[in-house]
Design an enzyme around this catalytic site. Structure first.
Site, PDB file in Angstrom:
ATOM      1  N   LYS A 153       0.838  -1.219   0.000  1.00 66.11           N
ATOM      2  CA  LYS A 153       0.000   0.000   0.000  1.00 66.11           C
ATOM      3  C   LYS A 153       0.866   1.259   0.000  1.00 66.11           C
ATOM      4  O   LYS A 153       0.665   2.159  -0.809  1.00 66.11           O
ATOM      5  CB  LYS A 153      -0.921   0.032   1.229  1.00 66.11           C
ATOM      6  CG  LYS A 153      -1.976  -1.025   1.270  1.00 66.11           C
ATOM      7  CD  LYS A 153      -2.925  -0.840   2.445  1.00 66.11           C
ATOM      8  CE  LYS A 153      -2.264  -0.977   3.790  1.00 66.11           C
ATOM      9  NZ  LYS A 153      -1.682  -2.287   4.073  1.00 66.11           N
ATOM     10  N   GLU A 179       1.241   5.725  11.623  1.00 65.50           N
ATOM     11  CA  GLU A 179       2.202   4.851  10.952  1.00 65.50           C
ATOM     12  C   GLU A 179       3.534   4.897  11.707  1.00 65.50           C
ATOM     13  O   GLU A 179       3.682   5.621  12.678  1.00 65.50           O
ATOM     14  CB  GLU A 179       2.371   5.289   9.499  1.00 65.50           C
ATOM     15  CG  GLU A 179       1.143   4.986   8.657  1.00 65.50           C
ATOM     16  CD  GLU A 179       0.821   3.499   8.549  1.00 65.50           C
ATOM     17  OE1 GLU A 179       1.608   2.766   7.938  1.00 65.50           O
ATOM     18  OE2 GLU A 179      -0.211   3.063   9.090  1.00 65.50           O
ATOM     19  N   ARG A 180       4.509   4.143  11.223  1.00 62.93           N
ATOM     20  CA  ARG A 180       5.790   4.068  11.923  1.00 62.93           C
ATOM     21  C   ARG A 180       6.607   5.346  11.699  1.00 62.93           C
ATOM     22  O   ARG A 180       6.588   5.907  10.610  1.00 62.93           O
ATOM     23  CB  ARG A 180       6.585   2.862  11.413  1.00 62.93           C
ATOM     24  CG  ARG A 180       5.863   1.554  11.624  1.00 62.93           C
ATOM     25  CD  ARG A 180       6.514   0.440  10.810  1.00 62.93           C
ATOM     26  NE  ARG A 180       5.719  -0.772  10.875  1.00 62.93           N
ATOM     27  CZ  ARG A 180       4.687  -1.035  10.054  1.00 62.93           C
ATOM     28  NH1 ARG A 180       4.338  -0.145   9.135  1.00 62.93           N
ATOM     29  NH2 ARG A 180       4.010  -2.159  10.155  1.00 62.93           N
TER      30      ARG A 180
END
Length: 470
Positions: A153, A179-180
């Site tokens: 993605k 997210e990271r």
């Protein structure tokens, strides 16, 4: 300015009692010498309010004083935001100087009026063959990239940023929700190297931040996007990675607030929260906000409430398949599950529509024949069916494409393919022009002309070998 007293702290939820009337909903309240930022979510009896923390609540205790700012969360707007990276408060996190005396705007804005919306439907070309041919994206529309963990993605999203920023004149806003931290840092570096940071704004509410911060980062990004659309009359590309994390943050907030969960443990207000965000993304008379959103699908279950609620807002859905990814077919978009509301003859044109339908048909037939091939082998099929398989397999390989953003890993030069060239390639494969070509000639290429070129290069050495042998 009203001063209140903290009466309860439960993780990220803080209750504050005021002497006179309570602050308005969405007002920002500061505590612990302005180190802790809280946002009012509900008003309770006895002049109490229940707030959600946008920063960690360590060091906060009952009896501490909290001051009402008298206004909601605001972020800076204007051209000085371009090529910068911000957090939920609109504070830069890229370590560079910033002029804080700029204009600011509340993150809680109403969606545009129905009378201001544009009814024109235009195609937004991405340069990715499978997307442009089978599920074209809409200018001013919302497209979703659905997939489980590790199916590509974020790679597809970064490729779209690269293609669109280098081929379209506009502003891109990237919003990272939950997210990271590593991904944010890598993206910033990649965009800088690609030279597209000059037209880009980045906002991040990362995994390690409280749910309140992750819940509001999308609203902050939209406020900046709306400025470029409404005030600067520019086209804006808004990329959200990942909308599921926004829903998840809402679920955490709801649970902490003590609300009874609804289906599958999600918050009862899921639909309202998602609509409040999605309805602001629109194509108006002034300009368009085109949005591409990555949607993590828990355990690859597309009936999950997070996925089904998101589906209803989108004009195009790109479903990423783990099976295709395991076969090395990248981008791993499933052509039969993916769809677009623009794929009709009166929008894309008769030729494009007809070709897309033929491609879907041949791939669907091949899908049905797979079980027979697995049991009896390709030789047992009738000639007509064998042709279907040959062409479907070549189409599948033609729809693979080397990306600019993965050049450093694959060593393959990225390709941008125009819609016309992609359609010509599909037409020639469907006509049978490439039935005699090896499948590998069509794998990871751009235009169809590359397959012809690579095949002639391979054939010539073979002919020379045969002449030497004779």
């Amino acid at each position: 300015m009203q001063i209140g007293v903290v009466s309860a702290v439960r993780g990220s939820i803080v209750e504050i009692k005021f002497e006179h009337k309570p602050p308005a909903i969405h007002n920002i309240i500061y505590a612990n010498n302005r180190a802790i930022v809280l946002e009012v979510l509900t008003q309770l009896p006895d002049n109490k309010v229940r707030t959600i923390a946008l920063t960690p609540t360590q060091g906060l205790a009952r009896g501490m004083q909290a001051e009402d700012s008298g206004q909601p969360l605001t972020v800076p707007i204007g051209k000085q935001n371009i090529s910068r990276m911000f957090n939920v408060f609109g504070n830069p996190i890229d370590g560079k100087d910033f002029n804080h005396q700029c204009q600011r705007r509340s993150v809680h804005q109403a969606p545009p009026l129905l009378s201001n919306l544009s009814s024109q439907q235009q195609i937004f070309e991405t340069g990715i063959k499978i997307v442009d041919v089978l599920c074209p994206l809409e200018r001013g529309g919302k497209a979703g990239l659905f997939g489980g963990a590790g199916v590509g993605k974020t790679v597809l999203l970064t490729e779209m940023i690269h293609n669109m920023v280098s081929h379209q004149q506009g502003v891109s806003i990237f919003c990272g929700i939950g997210e990271r931290c590593r991904e944010g840092e890598e993206l910033y570096r990649e965009m800088k190297q690609a030279g597209v940071l000059d037209n880009m704004v980045m906002l991040f509410g990362q995994m390690n931040e409280p749910p309140g911060s992750r819940f509001r980062i999308g609203h902050s990004a939209l406020t900046m996007a709306e400025y470029f659309r409404d005030d600067e009359h520019k086209d804006v590309l808004l990329l959200i990675d990942n909308i599921f994390r926004f829903i998840q943050a809402g679920s955490e907030v709801s649970g902490l607030m003590g609300q009874m969960p609804s289906r599958m443990g999600y918050q009862p207000t899921l639909g309202t929260e998602l609509s409040g965000l999605e309805e602001r993304i629109a194509n108006t008379q002034n300009g368009a906000i085109t949005s591409i959103q990555a949607v993590y699908v828990p355990a690859d279950d597309f009936t999950d409430p997070a996925a089904t609620h998101t589906f209803s807002h989108l004009s195009a859905t790109l479903v990423l398949s783990r099976k295709r990814a395991s076969e090395g077919l990248y981008p791993s978009i499933d052509p039969l599950q993916s769809s677009s509301s623009l794929a009709t003859a009166n929008i894309v044109g008769q030729r494009h529509y007809k070709l897309a339908q033929e491609v879907r048909e041949i791939l669907a037939q091949y899908d049905e024949l797979k079980d027979i091939i697995a049991m009896l082998g390709l030789e047992q099929l009738a000639n007509k069916d064998r042709k279907v398989v040959i062409r479907a397999r070549r189409l599948e390989r033609f729809f693979t494409q080397p990306f600019f953003t993965t050049e450093q890993f694959t060593g393959m030069e990225g390709k941008f393919v125009s819609l016309e060239n992609a359609l010509n390639g599909c037409e020639q494969i469907l006509r049978g022009d490439f039935d005699d070509y090896p499948e590998s000639a069509l794998y990871m290429i751009g235009d169809i002309s590359e397959a012809v070129k690579s095949n002639t290069e391979n054939v010539e050495p073979n002919q020379q070998e045969n002449q030497h042998a004779s």
